[in-house]
Design a protein around this motif. Structure first.
Motif, PDB file in Angstrom:
ATOM      1  N   ASP A 114       0.815  -1.217   0.000  1.00 28.88           N
ATOM      2  CA  ASP A 114       0.000   0.000   0.000  1.00 28.88           C
ATOM      3  C   ASP A 114       0.853   1.273   0.000  1.00 28.88           C
ATOM      4  N   LEU A 115       1.980   1.234   0.721  1.00 29.23           N
ATOM      5  CA  LEU A 115       2.813   2.426   0.896  1.00 29.23           C
ATOM      6  C   LEU A 115       4.189   2.197   0.266  1.00 29.23           C
ATOM      7  N   ASP A 116       5.036   3.240   0.327  1.00 32.87           N
ATOM      8  CA  ASP A 116       6.401   3.103  -0.190  1.00 32.87           C
ATOM      9  C   ASP A 116       7.181   2.056   0.593  1.00 32.87           C
ATOM     10  N   GLU A 117       6.887   1.951   1.911  1.00 31.82           N
ATOM     11  CA  GLU A 117       7.550   0.940   2.736  1.00 31.82           C
ATOM     12  C   GLU A 117       6.843  -0.401   2.533  1.00 31.82           C
ATOM     13  N   GLY A 118       7.393  -1.235   1.673  1.00 32.61           N
ATOM     14  CA  GLY A 118       6.788  -2.535   1.437  1.00 32.61           C
ATOM     15  C   GLY A 118       6.936  -3.442   2.644  1.00 32.61           C
ATOM     16  N   ALA A 119       5.946  -4.307   2.867  1.00 28.67           N
ATOM     17  CA  ALA A 119       5.978  -5.241   3.991  1.00 28.67           C
ATOM     18  C   ALA A 119       5.776  -6.666   3.492  1.00 28.67           C
ATOM     19  N   MET A 120       6.564  -7.595   4.040  1.00 28.62           N
ATOM     20  CA  MET A 120       6.386  -9.008   3.750  1.00 28.62           C
ATOM     21  C   MET A 120       6.217  -9.762   5.059  1.00 28.62           C
ATOM     22  N   VAL A 121       5.234 -10.654   5.111  1.00 29.47           N
ATOM     23  CA  VAL A 121       4.910 -11.415   6.317  1.00 29.47           C
ATOM     24  C   VAL A 121       5.385 -12.846   6.121  1.00 29.47           C
ATOM     25  N   PHE A 122       6.245 -13.315   7.026  1.00 31.96           N
ATOM     26  CA  PHE A 122       6.831 -14.651   6.930  1.00 31.96           C
ATOM     27  C   PHE A 122       6.422 -15.507   8.131  1.00 31.96           C
ATOM     28  N   GLU A 123       6.576 -16.809   7.969  1.00 32.53           N
ATOM     29  CA  GLU A 123       6.511 -17.693   9.127  1.00 32.53           C
ATOM     30  C   GLU A 123       7.601 -17.277  10.123  1.00 32.53           C
ATOM     31  N   TYR A 124       7.349 -17.495  11.388  1.00 32.73           N
ATOM     32  CA  TYR A 124       8.352 -17.180  12.417  1.00 32.73           C
ATOM     33  C   TYR A 124       9.226 -18.408  12.619  1.00 32.73           C
ATOM     34  N   VAL A 125      10.528 -18.201  12.487  1.00 33.72           N
ATOM     35  CA  VAL A 125      11.494 -19.284  12.678  1.00 33.72           C
ATOM     36  C   VAL A 125      12.232 -18.986  13.978  1.00 33.72           C
ATOM     37  N   PRO A 126      11.981 -19.770  15.050  1.00 39.50           N
ATOM     38  CA  PRO A 126      12.261 -19.315  16.420  1.00 39.50           C
ATOM     39  C   PRO A 126      13.681 -19.465  16.929  1.00 39.50           C
ATOM     40  N   ASN A 127      14.554 -20.146  16.198  1.00 36.64           N
ATOM     41  CA  ASN A 127      15.838 -20.503  16.802  1.00 36.64           C
ATOM     42  C   ASN A 127      17.023 -19.690  16.309  1.00 36.64           C
ATOM     43  N   GLY A 128      16.744 -18.488  15.833  1.00 35.18           N
ATOM     44  CA  GLY A 128      17.851 -17.643  15.387  1.00 35.18           C
ATOM     45  C   GLY A 128      18.405 -18.100  14.046  1.00 35.18           C
ATOM     46  N   ASN A 129      19.669 -17.774  13.805  1.00 39.16           N
ATOM     47  CA  ASN A 129      20.281 -18.145  12.529  1.00 39.16           C
ATOM     48  C   ASN A 129      21.575 -18.924  12.744  1.00 39.16           C
ATOM     49  N   LEU A 130      22.082 -19.482  11.661  1.00 42.85           N
ATOM     50  CA  LEU A 130      23.260 -20.345  11.737  1.00 42.85           C
ATOM     51  C   LEU A 130      24.492 -19.582  12.203  1.00 42.85           C
ATOM     52  N   GLN A 131      24.607 -18.324  11.839  1.00 45.53           N
ATOM     53  CA  GLN A 131      25.744 -17.505  12.289  1.00 45.53           C
ATOM     54  C   GLN A 131      25.799 -17.465  13.814  1.00 45.53           C
ATOM     55  N   GLU A 132      24.655 -17.220  14.435  1.00 42.28           N
ATOM     56  CA  GLU A 132      24.592 -17.141  15.896  1.00 42.28           C
ATOM     57  C   GLU A 132      24.883 -18.492  16.535  1.00 42.28           C
ATOM     58  N   LYS A 133      24.251 -19.530  16.025  1.00 47.37           N
ATOM     59  CA  LYS A 133      24.351 -20.840  16.667  1.00 47.37           C
ATOM     60  C   LYS A 133      25.722 -21.488  16.470  1.00 47.37           C
ATOM     61  N   LEU A 134      26.333 -21.265  15.326  1.00 40.98           N
ATOM     62  CA  LEU A 134      27.627 -21.893  15.044  1.00 40.98           C
ATOM     63  C   LEU A 134      28.785 -21.136  15.668  1.00 40.98           C
ATOM     64  N   HIS A 135      28.671 -19.816  15.742  1.00 39.95           N
ATOM     65  CA  HIS A 135      29.823 -19.020  16.156  1.00 39.95           C
ATOM     66  C   HIS A 135      29.645 -18.264  17.471  1.00 39.95           C
ATOM     67  N   ASP A 136      28.420 -17.981  17.864  1.00 36.75           N
ATOM     68  CA  ASP A 136      28.231 -17.069  18.984  1.00 36.75           C
ATOM     69  C   ASP A 136      27.533 -17.662  20.194  1.00 36.75           C
ATOM     70  N   SER A 137      27.066 -18.899  20.120  1.00 34.54           N
ATOM     71  CA  SER A 137      26.320 -19.419  21.270  1.00 34.54           C
ATOM     72  C   SER A 137      26.660 -20.880  21.523  1.00 34.54           C
ATOM     73  N   GLU A 138      25.629 -21.726  21.562  1.00 40.25           N
ATOM     74  CA  GLU A 138      25.834 -23.122  21.947  1.00 40.25           C
ATOM     75  C   GLU A 138      26.581 -23.910  20.882  1.00 40.25           C
ATOM     76  N   LEU A 139      27.038 -25.087  21.254  1.00 33.44           N
ATOM     77  CA  LEU A 139      27.789 -25.943  20.347  1.00 33.44           C
ATOM     78  C   LEU A 139      26.835 -26.808  19.535  1.00 33.44           C
ATOM     79  N   LEU A 140      26.935 -26.724  18.211  1.00 34.58           N
ATOM     80  CA  LEU A 140      26.112 -27.566  17.344  1.00 34.58           C
ATOM     81  C   LEU A 140      26.761 -28.943  17.213  1.00 34.58           C
ATOM     82  N   PRO A 141      26.033 -30.030  17.518  1.00 34.06           N
ATOM     83  CA  PRO A 141      26.587 -31.375  17.364  1.00 34.06           C
ATOM     84  C   PRO A 141      26.912 -31.678  15.900  1.00 34.06           C
ATOM     85  N   TRP A 142      27.763 -32.659  15.696  1.00 35.03           N
ATOM     86  CA  TRP A 142      28.218 -33.009  14.360  1.00 35.03           C
ATOM     87  C   TRP A 142      27.060 -33.390  13.438  1.00 35.03           C
ATOM     88  N   LYS A 143      26.156 -34.252  13.910  1.00 32.73           N
ATOM     89  CA  LYS A 143      25.067 -34.709  13.048  1.00 32.73           C
ATOM     90  C   LYS A 143      24.140 -33.556  12.665  1.00 32.73           C
TER      91      LYS A 143
END
Length: 344
Positions: A114-143
């Motif tokens: 409707d406006l110049d500021e376009g909006a897109m609505v996505f499903e909510y993915v609750p566990n953050g992103n791979l950058q955070e999980k692999l490098h900044d927080s908990e340890l991801l198991p091998w599997k």
């Protein structure tokens, strides 16, 4: 099994709200008739579901992402900044997202233009992103790492080979790989994507050219030529595979070197007889030996092919998937079309 699609939601049921059907020509990943319709929101509805944009859950160079309440379930609303050029980016990204349906690509639920500021609505993915999980927080198991590599390759295969108009993502990196509650991956952010190869990117030397990709993940061939191709995504996928194995970031600030430069000399020898110690030395030390040596070798060899200077040597996404199925046995992937479950 990866979580099924979020059910279509209802919000206030205003008669002016419309739906847009997804592309019907998407092969086995297409949705059945009557499912997966994309909702067209009014701007007032966007304000309501985000509670007047009260909670920011993500920021980009030209957009913010807000938490949304979609009649009892959560969603994520991406708001693009308003300008003529950014509105073009919004239109291009929306056009691509309207065509996509895959378990490992974040699902578009609706949009507002409707406006110049376009909006897109996505499903909510609750566990953050791979950058955070692999490098900044908990340890991801091998599997879990192996499952993420496989799922991401399937997402790229879908874009490159199974869409009616083939798509190059253009900015595959860990921060654009979202993780759900079971650590299954969802590729997001199609703002740099190109569809159908109808246009060619101007060389980076052009002063007005906006670069596609991110430092450490951008294909050197693209940097030299400015020409976008599927093999750019394959290169980025190879960098992420190296990160999953080594636990190192794509750019090491301590050494001021790219991960590809640090690891490249070691990759030349890992396929030789008796190279087990060299392979083990490359694996993330935080795993404390909790990994399969042959699987690590296989993933490193696949990554090496993805990073090859010659585009013709780099495998396609389907070849990557075939190699993973043939050489990595712990996931029990052989002969299965379904996705592995990434658990932690």
């Amino acid at each position: 099994m990866v979580s099924s699609w979020l059910r279509c939601f209802k919000l206030g049921c205003r008669k002016s709200t419309s739906t847009v059907g997804p592309d019907r020509n998407k092969g086995k990943d297409g949705v059945a008739e009557g499912e997966g319709f994309i909702r067209k929101f009014r701007w007032e509805e966007i304000e309501v579901v985000t509670n007047d944009f009260s909670r920011v859950i993500g920021r980009g160079g030209f957009s913010n992402v807000y938490l949304a309440n979609l009649s009892g379930s959560q969603g994520a609303v991406k708001i693009h900044a308003g300008s003529y050029r950014l509105n073009q980016v919004f239109r291009q990204e929306l056009d691509i997202l309207l065509r996509l349906r895959h378990d490992n690509i974040v699902k578009l639920l609706g949009y507002c233009d409707d406006l110049d500021e376009g909006a897109m609505v996505f499903e909510y993915v609750p566990n953050g992103n791979l950058q955070e999980k692999l490098h900044d927080s908990e340890l991801l198991p091998w599997k879990t790492r192996i499952a993420i590599a496989f799922q991401l390759a399937q997402a790229v295969e879908y874009l490159h080979e199974k869409c009616s108009l083939q798509i190059v993502h253009g900015d595959i990196k860990p921060s654009n790989v979202l993780l759900d509650e079971c650590f299954n991956c969802k590729l997001c952010d199609f703002g740099s994507a190109k569809m159908g190869f109808s246009s060619t990117v101007k060389p980076p030397s052009c002063s007005k050219q906006v670069m596609v990709g991110s430092p450490g993940y951008t294909d050197p061939h693209y940097l030299r030529t400015g020409l976008a191709s599927k093999k750019n995504d394959v290169y980025s996928l190879g960098v992420i595979m190296l990160e999953l194995v080594t636990g190192m970031k794509a750019f090491c600030p301590v050494r001021e070197q790219l991960l590809t430069s640090i690891v490249a000399p070691c990759l030349r020898d890992i396929d030789e007889h008796g190279a087990a110690e060299k392979v083990a030395a490359l694996v993330d030390p935080r795993l404390c030996g909790e990994f399969d040596l042959e699987e690590a070798r296989a993933l490193l060899l696949i990554a090496a092919l993805c990073l090859h200077q010659s585009l013709t040597v780099r495998p396609s996404a389907s070849q990557i998937i075939k190699n993973i199925k043939e050489k990595i046995n712990s996931m029990d992937l052989q002969g299965k079309d379904s996705l592995p479950i990434a658990t932690i």
